[in-house]
Motif scaffolding. Structure first.
Motif: not given
Length: 136
Positions: A45, A48-49, A52-53, A82, A90, A111, A113, A122
């Motif tokens: 997870e 993946d974040l 994405y960033c 977090k 995050y 970021v 969520v 997100r």
């Protein structure tokens, strides 16, 4: 008798408040405070974040000036924290490769969520080069 009842009530109230704050520290730190995420490199997870960033950063660069020379290629998230806010915020330290030079650099990203929304919304808040030295 009334004074002793008030005194006892005050002591019980203080005990309750102390217990409440002690349990919040035991459950992951101060309420609203940042907590370290362990095993970041194997946490899918978080990885993946991070990806994405980097994708959002690249998308924003293309919109602003069409610059392709400073686009990044995601490597991995190397550190993460977090914080529970309106959603979960995050704080990520991301290793990415600058495509034009093939050199790895570290970036700091923030970021948020919001998992209760339909598509698990997100939002990239910040993305900047990290003051820490680059890692490979």
């Amino acid at each position: 008798m009334a004074k002793s009842t008030k005194f006892l009530s005050s002591i019980l109230l203080l005990f309750f408040i102390f217990t409440l704050f002690s349990s919040s520290n035991a459950l992951g730190g101060k309420l609203g405070g940042r907590t370290q995420i362990k095993d970041v490199k194997t946490n899918q997870e978080i990885q993946d974040l991070g990806k994405y960033c980097v994708e959002e950063h690249n998308r924003n660069l293309r919109k602003q000036n069409g610059a392709l020379s400073s686009l990044l290629s995601f490597s991995q998230v190397v550190e993460a924290e977090k914080q529970v806010v309106s959603g979960v915020k995050y704080y990520l330290k991301i290793s990415a490769i600058v495509k034009s030079s093939s050199s790895p650099k570290l970036f700091d990203a923030v970021v948020v969520v919001k998992s209760w929304e339909k598509k698990k919304k997100r939002e990239l808040l910040t993305f900047f080069p990290s003051p820490s030295p680059a890692t490979k």
